[in-house]
Motif scaffolding. Structure first.
Motif, mmCIF file in Angstrom:
data_model
loop_
_atom_site.group_PDB
_atom_site.id
_atom_site.type_symbol
_atom_site.label_atom_id
_atom_site.label_comp_id
_atom_site.label_asym_id
_atom_site.label_seq_id
_atom_site.Cartn_x
_atom_site.Cartn_y
_atom_site.Cartn_z
ATOM 1 N N LEU A 1 0.821 -1.219 0.000
ATOM 2 C CA LEU A 1 0.000 0.000 0.000
ATOM 3 C C LEU A 1 0.856 1.270 0.000
ATOM 4 O O LEU A 1 0.472 2.275 -0.605
ATOM 5 C CB LEU A 1 -0.956 -0.004 1.199
ATOM 6 N N ARG A 2 2.020 1.209 0.658
ATOM 7 C CA ARG A 2 2.925 2.369 0.708
ATOM 8 C C ARG A 2 3.900 2.407 -0.468
ATOM 9 O O ARG A 2 4.716 3.315 -0.571
ATOM 10 C CB ARG A 2 3.731 2.345 2.007
ATOM 11 N N LYS A 3 3.830 1.356 -1.307
ATOM 12 C CA LYS A 3 4.750 1.219 -2.442
ATOM 13 C C LYS A 3 6.212 1.126 -1.970
ATOM 14 O O LYS A 3 7.126 1.652 -2.605
ATOM 15 C CB LYS A 3 4.557 2.337 -3.453
ATOM 16 N N ASP A 4 6.391 0.436 -0.847
ATOM 17 C CA ASP A 4 7.714 0.179 -0.279
ATOM 18 C C ASP A 4 8.212 -1.156 -0.838
ATOM 19 O O ASP A 4 7.929 -2.222 -0.296
ATOM 20 C CB ASP A 4 7.605 0.129 1.254
ATOM 21 N N ILE A 5 8.936 -1.074 -1.942
ATOM 22 C CA ILE A 5 9.356 -2.270 -2.662
ATOM 23 C C ILE A 5 10.303 -3.127 -1.827
ATOM 24 O O ILE A 5 10.138 -4.348 -1.746
ATOM 25 C CB ILE A 5 10.008 -1.883 -4.009
ATOM 26 N N GLU A 6 11.271 -2.515 -1.188
ATOM 27 C CA GLU A 6 12.237 -3.269 -0.384
ATOM 28 C C GLU A 6 11.546 -3.932 0.807
ATOM 29 O O GLU A 6 11.770 -5.122 1.094
ATOM 30 C CB GLU A 6 13.359 -2.351 0.102
ATOM 31 N N GLY A 7 10.698 -3.190 1.487
ATOM 32 C CA GLY A 7 9.972 -3.756 2.626
ATOM 33 C C GLY A 7 9.061 -4.893 2.209
ATOM 34 O O GLY A 7 8.962 -5.915 2.895
ATOM 35 N N ARG A 8 8.382 -4.719 1.071
ATOM 36 C CA ARG A 8 7.506 -5.769 0.548
ATOM 37 C C ARG A 8 8.303 -7.032 0.273
ATOM 38 O O ARG A 8 7.903 -8.137 0.657
ATOM 39 C CB ARG A 8 6.809 -5.297 -0.730
ATOM 40 N N ALA A 9 9.437 -6.885 -0.372
ATOM 41 C CA ALA A 9 10.274 -8.043 -0.706
ATOM 42 C C ALA A 9 10.721 -8.769 0.563
ATOM 43 O O ALA A 9 10.656 -10.004 0.633
ATOM 44 C CB ALA A 9 11.481 -7.608 -1.532
ATOM 45 N N LYS A 10 11.152 -8.021 1.574
ATOM 46 C CA LYS A 10 11.592 -8.640 2.825
ATOM 47 C C LYS A 10 10.445 -9.375 3.509
ATOM 48 O O LYS A 10 10.607 -10.505 3.986
ATOM 49 C CB LYS A 10 12.174 -7.588 3.766
#
Length: 140
Positions: free
Chosen positions: A45-54
């Motif tokens: 939802l925040r478009k946090d790609i690195e966080g999503r991947a982790k």
């Protein structure tokens, strides 16, 4: 300060796992899966790609742990059903990552929550019976 909190949480988790019985470990894995899926959803939802991947990688690792913990010998059909479910969850986690979508994550939460709740409510007598069967299967 934040690093200290994270370290405390890690030590707390490690301590909990080292003193937990098999049923508690599975419950902790199911809860951890739900927690990491919720983090992944927030990252999408925040478009946090690195966080999503982790978060998605953590979720995949947890489901791998759940798959590894399945006893296919006692009740093969039940074991196969859980194996198929956890592998499906892994596919949906990949879908969430590739599509950058929360829908697969919501589906996972819908699938896992009732299992976690049911697992929490297993009567103590059944836990002891399962532990006895598991111990006998090891030849102990």
């Amino acid at each position: 300060m934040r690093a200290n909190i994270k370290r405390y949480q890690q030590v707390s988790r490690e301590s909990g796992i080292s003193t937990a019985d098999n049923h508690q470990v599975i419950f902790m894995l199911l809860q951890g899966l739900l927690d990491s899926v919720a983090v992944a959803k927030g990252c999408v939802l925040r478009k946090d790609i690195e966080g999503r991947a982790k978060a998605i990688n953590k979720s995949i690792n947890i489901t791998s742990g759940l798959i590894d913990g399945i006893n296919h010998k006692v009740h093969p059909e039940i074991g196969e059903n859980f194996d198929a479910l956890y592998r499906y969850i892994q596919l949906r986690l990949n879908d969430a990552s590739l599509e950058q979508s929360v829908e697969p994550l919501d589906e996972i939460t819908t699938l896992v929550t009732p299992i976690k709740d049911a697992w929490l409510n297993i009567p103590q007598a059944e836990k002891l019976k399962a532990e006895s069967i598991r111990t006998q299967g090891r030849g102990a």
